[in-house]
Each structure stands twice: as C-alpha cells, then as structure tokens.
Scaffold this active site. Structure first.
Site, PDB file in Angstrom:
ATOM      1  N   HIS A  17       0.839  -1.199   0.000  1.00  0.00           N
ATOM      2  CA  HIS A  17       0.000   0.000   0.000  1.00  0.00           C
ATOM      3  C   HIS A  17       0.874   1.250   0.000  1.00  0.00           C
ATOM      4  CE1 HIS A  17      -3.160  -2.603   2.180  1.00  0.00           C
ATOM      5  NE2 HIS A  17      -3.636  -2.381   0.963  1.00  0.00           N
ATOM      6  N   LYS A  41     -18.637  -5.429   7.981  1.00  0.00           N
ATOM      7  CA  LYS A  41     -17.374  -6.136   8.186  1.00  0.00           C
ATOM      8  C   LYS A  41     -16.722  -5.703   9.492  1.00  0.00           C
ATOM      9  CE  LYS A  41     -15.918  -6.973   3.415  1.00  0.00           C
ATOM     10  NZ  LYS A  41     -14.846  -6.722   2.453  1.00  0.00           N
ATOM     11  N   ARG A  90      -1.911  -6.077  -8.051  1.00  0.00           N
ATOM     12  CA  ARG A  90      -0.879  -7.079  -7.759  1.00  0.00           C
ATOM     13  C   ARG A  90      -0.783  -8.104  -8.868  1.00  0.00           C
ATOM     14  NH1 ARG A  90      -3.454  -8.580  -2.142  1.00  0.00           N
ATOM     15  NH2 ARG A  90      -5.169  -8.336  -3.568  1.00  0.00           N
ATOM     16  N   SER A 127      -3.400  -7.697   2.914  1.00  0.00           N
ATOM     17  CA  SER A 127      -3.615  -7.487   4.348  1.00  0.00           C
ATOM     18  C   SER A 127      -4.188  -8.723   5.020  1.00  0.00           C
ATOM     19  CB  SER A 127      -4.543  -6.290   4.577  1.00  0.00           C
ATOM     20  OG  SER A 127      -3.941  -5.099   4.163  1.00  0.00           O
TER      21      SER A 127
END
Length: 160
Positions: A17, A41, A90, A127
């Site tokens: 990040h 969440k 990514r 993460s």
C-alpha cells in the site's frame, strides 16, 4: 490542484500500500487515502486506527492525508473535487475485480481510474494474508511499515 484518491480497507496498511501511495504522491498535488468503512465487516483495526497508521507512515510524502469514508466512492470524489481514483494491481485477478468498478465509476460521474502496477516483490502481499500469517506466529515484519507491524503484534496479543 490535482487530487487523487487511493481507496481501500487498509486493515492493516502494508508496504505494498505504501509503495502505491508514495508513487501516487509523486504524481498528484494531493493524495487522499480513503479508508473504507463497511459496517457489515469487522476489521482487526477500527477505521480511526487505520487512518492514524496511514497518516503516520505517509508523513514523509507531505501531500497525503487519510480519511475514513462510508458510502459511494464517486460521491466522495465529486464532493472533494477529485480528478482520479488510483488502484494498485498485484496481478490479473485484481484487474478483473477492479475493472467493472472503474467502469461503473466512469459511467456515474466520468471519473477516471488509473491502475498502478504494484512492486513485483510484493505481489503476494494482501492485508488478509498478512493477518493470517501473523496470527499463526509467522514473521511478517518485512511486509509492513515498522509502526504498523508493532500495532499488529500488539492487537493480536490483545486478542489472546
């Protein structure tokens, strides 16, 4: 002023990040890291904790701030006069996930989404994976800024 947003959950913010944020900071006058707040969440860190970590690790850039945000990304972008959304990729799976959102955002308010290729050495870093490995006792120190690593280890210790 040319302003970009880097949206995400950042739970926790990783070196991947930070790489994207720093590279975006070199291209825009201001970068707003939008920390997603999703009431459905339960993150490891609160939105305020994630904002504080990002602000601390991004201080050297001088033109980055972090904001917690709940709602439609395009609403924030319109209200804050944002010129671009920047997303780090990514790999091809990220592109497939991000493309429809970019197209919807373009359709809704005409905002451009720029895709920035992440550091190949960190293409495996997510993460969620970092948290999972750390919970099981794995060493993730080289995947996180030092202050974030310290907070992660402290938080995991609080949960045991």
């Amino acid at each position: 002023m040319r302003r970009a947003v880097c949206p995400g959950s950042f739970d926790p913010p990783t070196n991947g990040h930070l790489d994207i944020i720093g590279r975006v900071a070199a291209l825009f006058d201001e970068v707003v890291v939008l920390v997603a707040v999703n009431p459905a969440k339960k993150g490891l860190f609160t939105a305020d904790e994630r904002v504080a970590m990002i602000e601390e690790i991004a201080k050297p850039f001088g033109n980055v701030r972090a904001v917690a945000f709940e709602g439609l990304l395009v609403d924030y972008c319109r209200d804050a006069d944002v010129q671009a959304i920047v997303k780090g990729l990514r790999g091809p799976g990220d592109f497939e996930y991000e493309l429809p959102m970019a197209q919807m955002n373009q359709h809704l308010i005409g905002i451009e989404t720029l895709f920035m290729v992440g550091d190949p050495g960190a293409s495996f870093v997510a993460s969620s994976l970092v948290k999972e490995v750390a919970k099981l006792g794995g060493d993730v120190a080289d995947l996180l800024p030092p202050v974030v690593h310290t907070r992660l280890i402290e938080r995991l210790a609080e949960q045991t």
